[in-house]
Structure formats: structure tokens, C-alpha cells
Write a protein that holds these residues in place. Structure first.
Motif, PDB file in Angstrom:
ATOM      1  N   GLY A   1      -7.322 -34.482  29.451  1.00  0.00           N
ATOM      2  CA  GLY A   1      -7.747 -35.297  28.324  1.00  0.00           C
ATOM      3  C   GLY A   1      -7.256 -36.709  28.457  1.00  0.00           C
ATOM      4  O   GLY A   1      -6.461 -37.044  29.355  1.00  0.00           O
ATOM      5  N   ALA A   2      -7.690 -37.583  27.562  1.00  0.00           N
ATOM      6  CA  ALA A   2      -7.326 -38.984  27.607  1.00  0.00           C
ATOM      7  C   ALA A   2      -5.860 -39.150  27.255  1.00  0.00           C
ATOM      8  O   ALA A   2      -5.302 -38.401  26.447  1.00  0.00           O
ATOM      9  CB  ALA A   2      -8.205 -39.770  26.640  1.00  0.00           C
ATOM     10  N   GLY A   3      -5.262 -40.167  27.848  1.00  0.00           N
ATOM     11  CA  GLY A   3      -3.869 -40.487  27.540  1.00  0.00           C
ATOM     12  C   GLY A   3      -3.791 -41.427  26.371  1.00  0.00           C
ATOM     13  O   GLY A   3      -4.758 -41.670  25.652  1.00  0.00           O
ATOM     14  N   VAL A   4      -2.624 -42.010  26.167  1.00  0.00           N
ATOM     15  CA  VAL A   4      -2.432 -43.005  25.126  1.00  0.00           C
ATOM     16  C   VAL A   4      -3.095 -44.304  25.568  1.00  0.00           C
ATOM     17  O   VAL A   4      -2.898 -44.748  26.703  1.00  0.00           O
ATOM     18  CB  VAL A   4      -0.932 -43.234  24.868  1.00  0.00           C
ATOM     19  N   SER A   5      -3.879 -44.875  24.683  1.00  0.00           N
ATOM     20  CA  SER A   5      -4.505 -46.156  25.014  1.00  0.00           C
ATOM     21  C   SER A   5      -4.048 -47.225  24.033  1.00  0.00           C
ATOM     22  O   SER A   5      -3.736 -46.928  22.866  1.00  0.00           O
ATOM     23  CB  SER A   5      -6.033 -46.054  25.016  1.00  0.00           C
ATOM     24  N   GLN A   6      -4.002 -48.449  24.531  1.00  0.00           N
ATOM     25  CA  GLN A   6      -3.585 -49.578  23.709  1.00  0.00           C
ATOM     26  C   GLN A   6      -4.541 -50.736  23.927  1.00  0.00           C
ATOM     27  O   GLN A   6      -5.060 -50.929  25.025  1.00  0.00           O
ATOM     28  CB  GLN A   6      -2.164 -50.033  24.075  1.00  0.00           C
ATOM     29  N   SER A   7      -4.740 -51.489  22.871  1.00  0.00           N
ATOM     30  CA  SER A   7      -5.601 -52.671  22.996  1.00  0.00           C
ATOM     31  C   SER A   7      -5.078 -53.787  22.100  1.00  0.00           C
ATOM     32  O   SER A   7      -4.483 -53.527  21.042  1.00  0.00           O
ATOM     33  CB  SER A   7      -7.052 -52.324  22.624  1.00  0.00           C
ATOM     34  N   PRO A   8      -5.268 -55.045  22.517  1.00  0.00           N
ATOM     35  CA  PRO A   8      -5.754 -55.426  23.834  1.00  0.00           C
ATOM     36  C   PRO A   8      -4.691 -55.219  24.899  1.00  0.00           C
ATOM     37  O   PRO A   8      -3.536 -54.979  24.574  1.00  0.00           O
ATOM     38  CB  PRO A   8      -6.055 -56.923  23.641  1.00  0.00           C
ATOM     39  N   SER A   9      -5.036 -55.351  26.151  1.00  0.00           N
ATOM     40  CA  SER A   9      -4.037 -55.208  27.205  1.00  0.00           C
ATOM     41  C   SER A   9      -3.212 -56.483  27.317  1.00  0.00           C
ATOM     42  O   SER A   9      -2.031 -56.437  27.659  1.00  0.00           O
ATOM     43  CB  SER A   9      -4.696 -54.880  28.545  1.00  0.00           C
ATOM     44  N   ASN A  10      -3.844 -57.599  27.023  1.00  0.00           N
ATOM     45  CA  ASN A  10      -3.148 -58.881  27.022  1.00  0.00           C
ATOM     46  C   ASN A  10      -3.593 -59.682  25.807  1.00  0.00           C
ATOM     47  O   ASN A  10      -4.764 -59.632  25.437  1.00  0.00           O
ATOM     48  CB  ASN A  10      -3.461 -59.692  28.282  1.00  0.00           C
ATOM     49  N   LYS A  11      -2.655 -60.398  25.208  1.00  0.00           N
ATOM     50  CA  LYS A  11      -2.977 -61.226  24.058  1.00  0.00           C
ATOM     51  C   LYS A  11      -2.170 -62.509  24.142  1.00  0.00           C
ATOM     52  O   LYS A  11      -0.932 -62.476  24.230  1.00  0.00           O
ATOM     53  CB  LYS A  11      -2.651 -60.487  22.761  1.00  0.00           C
ATOM     54  N   VAL A  12      -2.877 -63.629  24.149  1.00  0.00           N
ATOM     55  CA  VAL A  12      -2.226 -64.930  24.107  1.00  0.00           C
ATOM     56  C   VAL A  12      -2.550 -65.556  22.768  1.00  0.00           C
ATOM     57  O   VAL A  12      -3.717 -65.610  22.378  1.00  0.00           O
ATOM     58  CB  VAL A  12      -2.703 -65.837  25.257  1.00  0.00           C
TER      59      VAL A  12
END
Lengths: 112, 117
Positions: B1-12
Motif C-alpha cells: 500500500g501507499a506510504g506516508v505522503s507529504q505536500s508540497p515537497s518544497n516550499k519557498v
């Protein structure tokens, strides 16, 4: 505040050699866990050892725990270049529920 | 199954702006954690959720930081009026344990790298 303190801060070895990292902590624990982090992003769980265990193996990993000295060691045998990463110990308290407390990590460099 | 996801990957972002970071834990995991990692440092605990409630938010560094979790699933970490010292990688983790957050392994997302100019 930091609970686990790893040493050394950095370790450089050749492929095939063994790598040993140590972790010391201050308060009583339920368990101690080791994690690996590549390239400063997500951590990957390696192994968990409970306070009533003294040694645990997983593949090329061997973890020991000495609760009387409040210390743990992680041994990676026959290291590979792919083992290059930062390694963190994390402790779980022995009462109630809470989160893990991480140390600052050991940076391991394995050269081909 | 899918793992933990986070968004965004980068934020300036610019100093003073608000940012919102998102974490999607592994389906069925009741415990969710937010950590912050500054360059070359270990992980600093921010907040822990069990279901939708936060029994431990002791690590939030100031009242500019807040987090919520809805439906026992997605969590958002909000930083208001960002400062340069907020620059770090923000990591989310989840765990299946229902009665004690720290007694099993945690599964980490890839993190969000926040840069405040």
C-alpha cells in the motif's frame, strides 16, 4: 530536549568493514529504535529493541541495549556503499504515551 | 500500500507569510506525528495526534504554529507569519498503534523542505 546522543557524529569506513554507532540516553525507556535517513529526507525504521531485551539482529544489523548504562549500539556488518546515510537512535518513555525522542545522529560514509 | 505522503515537497516563502503543510498518513494508522529537522540536526518533536485529538502538542515552538487532523486521516501544519528560523525540513510520521504512540515503529513521509526568505 534531546534524549539520545549518538557517537561518533561522523564515521568514514571502507566497503566490507563493520560500522559501530553508539547511543546514550538519560531517562528510563520502554524501547529504543534505530532509524536511517538518506539525503536529509524521510527516515526509515531499522530495528526496535525493548527494554527487557539485550540484543537483536536483523540481517546485517545487530543492536545491543544496556539499560544499566543507558546505552545502545548499532553494528552494521560487511558495510556497503548503499549504507551511506545518517543513523538516528530514538527512545520511547517507559510510562504513559508520548512520542519518540531522537538524537542528532551519526553520519556514516562507506567508500567503495 | 501507499506510504506516508507529504505536500508540497518544497516550499519557498517570504518572511511574514503563512504556510500550510499537508500530511497523508498510511491508511488505518491512528497515530500521527509532526517533527522538524534543521540542517544537520536531529528531529525536533512538534505535535502528536491520536485520531483527531492532540494529546501532546508540547513541541510546538510558538503560537504561530498550529496543526489539525480531520477524519482521523489527513493532517495540516500551519505556520503563521513565518520567520527565517522556521526554515527546516518538516517531517510527518504515522504509526498503527492505538494505545501508546511510541511503542511501535513510525513510518515517515519524505518531508517538506521549507525555506523562508
Amino acid at each position: 530536549s534531546q534524549q539520545g546522543e549518538e557517537d561518533p557524529q561522523a564515521l568514514s569506513i571502507q566497503e566490507g568493514e563493520n560500522a559501530t554507532m553508539n547511543c546514550s540516553y538519560k531517562t528510563s525507556i520502554n524501547n529504543l529504535q534505530w532509524y536511517r535517513q538518506n539525503s536529509g529526507r524521510g527516515l526509515v525504521h531499522l530495528i526496535l529493541i525493548r527494554s527487557n531485551e539485550r540484543e537483536k539482529h536483523s540481517g546485517r544489523l545487530r543492536v545491543t541495549l544496556d539499560t544499566s548504562k543507558k546505552s545502545s549500539s548499532l553494528l552494521i556488518t560487511a558495510s556497503r556503499a548503499a549504507d551511506t546515510a545518517s543513523y538516528f537512535c530514538a527512545t520511547a518513555p517507559d510510562s504513559g504515551y508520548s512520542t519518540l525522542t531522537f538524537g542528532k545522529g551519526t553520519m556514516l560514509l562507506v567508500s567503495p | 500500500g501507499a506510504g506516508v505522503s507529504q505536500s508540497p515537497s518544497n516550499k519557498v516563502t517570504e518572511k511574514g507569510k503563512d504556510v500550510e503543510l499537508r500530511c497523508d498518513p498510511i491508511s488505518g494508522h491512528t497515530a500521527l506525528y509532526w517533527y522538524r529537522q534543521s540542517l544537520g540536526q536531529g528531529l525536533e518533536f512538534l505535535i502528536y495526534f491520536q485520531g483527531n485529538s492532540a494529546p501532546d502538542k508540547s513541541g510546538l515552538p510558538s503560537d504561530r504554529f498550529s496543526a489539525e487532523r480531520t477524519g482521523g486521516s489527513v493532517s495540516t501544519l500551519t505556520i503563521q507569519r513565518t520567520q527565517q528560523e522556521d526554515s527546516a525540513v518538516y517531517l510527518c510520521a504515522s504509526s498503527p498503534h492505538s494505545s501508546g504512540g511510541a511503542y511501535n515503529e513510525q513510518f515517515f513521509g519524505p518531508g517538506t523542505r521549507l525555506t523562508v526568505l
